[in-house]
Scaffold this motif. Structure first.
Motif, PDB file in Angstrom:
ATOM      1  N   ASP A  10       0.867  -1.178   0.000  1.00 51.07           N
ATOM      2  CA  ASP A  10       0.000   0.000   0.000  1.00 51.07           C
ATOM      3  C   ASP A  10       0.906   1.230   0.000  1.00 51.07           C
ATOM      4  N   VAL A  11       0.562   2.232  -0.822  1.00 48.06           N
ATOM      5  CA  VAL A  11       1.392   3.436  -0.926  1.00 48.06           C
ATOM      6  C   VAL A  11       1.457   4.220   0.369  1.00 48.06           C
ATOM      7  N   VAL A  12       0.531   3.983   1.296  1.00 51.13           N
ATOM      8  CA  VAL A  12       0.535   4.710   2.564  1.00 51.13           C
ATOM      9  C   VAL A  12       1.661   4.229   3.493  1.00 51.13           C
ATOM     10  N   SER A  13       2.269   3.106   3.135  1.00 57.73           N
ATOM     11  CA  SER A  13       3.314   2.505   3.963  1.00 57.73           C
ATOM     12  C   SER A  13       4.700   2.742   3.367  1.00 57.73           C
ATOM     13  N   PRO A  14       5.562   3.513   4.042  1.00 56.86           N
ATOM     14  CA  PRO A  14       6.913   3.709   3.504  1.00 56.86           C
ATOM     15  C   PRO A  14       7.714   2.410   3.457  1.00 56.86           C
ATOM     16  N   TYR A  15       7.412   1.486   4.360  1.00 60.26           N
ATOM     17  CA  TYR A  15       8.136   0.216   4.341  1.00 60.26           C
ATOM     18  C   TYR A  15       7.737  -0.637   3.140  1.00 60.26           C
ATOM     19  N   SER A  16       6.529  -0.409   2.622  1.00 56.28           N
ATOM     20  CA  SER A  16       6.156  -1.026   1.351  1.00 56.28           C
ATOM     21  C   SER A  16       7.032  -0.488   0.225  1.00 56.28           C
ATOM     22  N   TYR A  17       7.332   0.801   0.281  1.00 55.15           N
ATOM     23  CA  TYR A  17       8.224   1.436  -0.701  1.00 55.15           C
ATOM     24  C   TYR A  17       9.600   0.788  -0.649  1.00 55.15           C
ATOM     25  N   TYR A  18      10.135   0.648   0.553  1.00 48.40           N
ATOM     26  CA  TYR A  18      11.453   0.034   0.697  1.00 48.40           C
ATOM     27  C   TYR A  18      11.448  -1.400   0.151  1.00 48.40           C
ATOM     28  N   ALA A  19      10.397  -2.140   0.466  1.00 46.32           N
ATOM     29  CA  ALA A  19      10.316  -3.533   0.021  1.00 46.32           C
ATOM     30  C   ALA A  19      10.292  -3.634  -1.495  1.00 46.32           C
ATOM     31  N   LEU A  20       9.522  -2.754  -2.135  1.00 46.02           N
ATOM     32  CA  LEU A  20       9.444  -2.797  -3.595  1.00 46.02           C
ATOM     33  C   LEU A  20      10.778  -2.411  -4.223  1.00 46.02           C
ATOM     34  N   LEU A  21      11.437  -1.412  -3.689  1.00 46.04           N
ATOM     35  CA  LEU A  21      12.754  -1.028  -4.188  1.00 46.04           C
ATOM     36  C   LEU A  21      13.739  -2.190  -4.088  1.00 46.04           C
ATOM     37  N   TYR A  22      13.700  -2.893  -2.962  1.00 45.01           N
ATOM     38  CA  TYR A  22      14.642  -3.991  -2.742  1.00 45.01           C
ATOM     39  C   TYR A  22      14.346  -5.172  -3.667  1.00 45.01           C
ATOM     40  N   LEU A  23      13.063  -5.478  -3.845  1.00 48.03           N
ATOM     41  CA  LEU A  23      12.707  -6.564  -4.753  1.00 48.03           C
ATOM     42  C   LEU A  23      13.119  -6.237  -6.183  1.00 48.03           C
ATOM     43  N   GLU A  24      12.888  -4.999  -6.603  1.00 46.86           N
ATOM     44  CA  GLU A  24      13.280  -4.604  -7.954  1.00 46.86           C
ATOM     45  C   GLU A  24      14.797  -4.655  -8.127  1.00 46.86           C
ATOM     46  N   LYS A  25      15.511  -4.277  -7.107  1.00 48.98           N
ATOM     47  CA  LYS A  25      16.976  -4.339  -7.141  1.00 48.98           C
ATOM     48  C   LYS A  25      17.450  -5.782  -7.368  1.00 48.98           C
ATOM     49  N   SER A  86       2.914  16.385   5.762  1.00 44.02           N
ATOM     50  CA  SER A  86       2.074  16.994   6.797  1.00 44.02           C
ATOM     51  C   SER A  86       0.664  16.419   6.807  1.00 44.02           C
ATOM     52  N   PHE A  87       0.201  15.885   5.672  1.00 44.09           N
ATOM     53  CA  PHE A  87      -1.160  15.378   5.561  1.00 44.09           C
ATOM     54  C   PHE A  87      -1.266  13.887   5.906  1.00 44.09           C
ATOM     55  N   PHE A  88      -0.163  13.281   6.291  1.00 44.99           N
ATOM     56  CA  PHE A  88      -0.152  11.852   6.622  1.00 44.99           C
ATOM     57  C   PHE A  88      -0.931  11.590   7.904  1.00 44.99           C
ATOM     58  N   PRO A  89      -1.693  10.487   7.974  1.00 46.39           N
ATOM     59  CA  PRO A  89      -1.891   9.467   6.944  1.00 46.39           C
ATOM     60  C   PRO A  89      -3.010   9.854   5.977  1.00 46.39           C
ATOM     61  N   ILE A  90      -3.001   9.248   4.815  1.00 49.82           N
ATOM     62  CA  ILE A  90      -4.069   9.473   3.849  1.00 49.82           C
ATOM     63  C   ILE A  90      -5.007   8.262   3.833  1.00 49.82           C
ATOM     64  N   LEU A  91      -6.211   8.477   3.306  1.00 49.91           N
ATOM     65  CA  LEU A  91      -7.078   7.357   2.968  1.00 49.91           C
ATOM     66  C   LEU A  91      -6.599   6.864   1.618  1.00 49.91           C
ATOM     67  N   SER A  92      -5.950   5.720   1.592  1.00 47.08           N
ATOM     68  CA  SER A  92      -5.247   5.277   0.388  1.00 47.08           C
ATOM     69  C   SER A  92      -6.129   4.528  -0.609  1.00 47.08           C
ATOM     70  N   LEU A  93      -7.432   4.520  -0.389  1.00 45.30           N
ATOM     71  CA  LEU A  93      -8.313   3.818  -1.321  1.00 45.30           C
ATOM     72  C   LEU A  93      -8.195   4.323  -2.760  1.00 45.30           C
ATOM     73  N   PRO A  94      -8.208   5.647  -3.029  1.00 49.44           N
ATOM     74  CA  PRO A  94      -8.121   6.097  -4.423  1.00 49.44           C
ATOM     75  C   PRO A  94      -6.870   5.615  -5.159  1.00 49.44           C
ATOM     76  N   PRO A  95      -5.659   5.816  -4.606  1.00 51.82           N
ATOM     77  CA  PRO A  95      -4.483   5.313  -5.345  1.00 51.82           C
ATOM     78  C   PRO A  95      -4.433   3.793  -5.425  1.00 51.82           C
ATOM     79  N   GLN A  96      -4.890   3.107  -4.386  1.00 52.65           N
ATOM     80  CA  GLN A  96      -4.837   1.641  -4.420  1.00 52.65           C
ATOM     81  C   GLN A  96      -5.837   1.072  -5.423  1.00 52.65           C
ATOM     82  N   ARG A  97      -6.996   1.711  -5.546  1.00 52.90           N
ATOM     83  CA  ARG A  97      -7.956   1.277  -6.570  1.00 52.90           C
ATOM     84  C   ARG A  97      -7.433   1.582  -7.967  1.00 52.90           C
ATOM     85  N   ALA A  98      -6.767   2.726  -8.113  1.00 51.06           N
ATOM     86  CA  ALA A  98      -6.161   3.053  -9.409  1.00 51.06           C
ATOM     87  C   ALA A  98      -5.102   2.019  -9.778  1.00 51.06           C
TER      88      ALA A  98
END
Length: 225
Positions: A10-25, A86-98
């Motif tokens: 989920d884009v709301v999770s920075p650790y998801s970002y790290y995980a995806l970067l590492y998997l792609e690496k 500053s707006f964290f956390p977001i309701l991540s439904l819109p980006p996740q549905r996209a």
């Protein structure tokens, strides 16, 4: 060897970002071992509710620890520009549905789109839960007509249900947060893994060759990550 890594993000999770970067690496190395990667958008808010978990910032002790852990993770994964908006956390439904729509119709661009949305929120500080800013981020990879179709598709019941179904799938596999992984080895046995710092356990489970962290004697040069 061989196997599969199913990665729930989920884009709301920075650790998801790290995980995806590492998997792609490590994607090409994993491919050389016949290990496939599948990236699956889910709704972390639904996982928290369904599992009874609470976000770390709602618990004072976890929130305090996160200030240290976040700095360590940014350095380790090579993304020092990450900052909590500053707006964290977001309701991540819109980006996740996209992203769910993109997964169905533009599968080859799912990972680039995921990475761009992560960057838009966590580095550029854009609230991608807002349609105009979500569209702006998606326009990096999609034409105006494609972007419009993605946003319209994200509001359709089919993709709302698909995101809900994948979130429930993660819950059924024991998820209580993101990134969540379901890893299946060459024998067809599957196990869950959680977080962006459990990859060595995954490699071991998959039977892959890997090097452990090694502490160097005094006087030797510091190893680079």
């Amino acid at each position: 060897m061989g196997g599969k890594i199913e990665c729930y993000l989920d884009v709301v999770s920075p650790y998801s970002y790290y995980a995806l970067l590492y998997l792609e690496k490590n994607r090409e190395v994993l491919k050389s071992h016949d290990v496939d990667i599948e990236i699956i958008p889910v709704f972390l808010g639904g996982i928290n509710v369904g599992s009874g978990n609470k976000p770390p910032w709602t618990l004072p002790a976890k929130a305090k620890y996160s200030t240290y852990d976040s700095e360590r993770a940014k350095k380790y994964f090579g993304v020092p520009g990450i900052k909590t908006p500053s707006f964290f956390p977001i309701l991540s439904l819109p980006p996740q549905r996209a992203l769910t729509y993109i997964r169905a119709h533009h599968a080859s661009l799912l990972i680039p789109a995921f990475l761009t949305l992560f960057s838009a929120m966590w580095i550029d500080g854009h609230d991608i839960s807002k349609p105009d800013l979500l569209a702006q981020a998606l326009s990096v990879h999609f034409s105006p007509n494609e972007t419009k179709a993605i946003l319209e598709g994200a509001s359709q019941q089919q993709y709302k249900q698909e995101l809900s179904a994948k979130t429930q799938e993660a819950l059924d596999r024991g998820a209580f947060g993101c990134p969540w992984f379901w890893v299946t080895n060459a024998a067809g046995v599957g196990e869950p893994f959680f977080g962006s710092d459990r990859f060595h356990f995954m490699w071991e489970f998959l039977g892959l060759p890997w090097k452990a962290v090694e502490l160097l004697p005094s006087g030797q040069a510091k190893a680079k990550i």
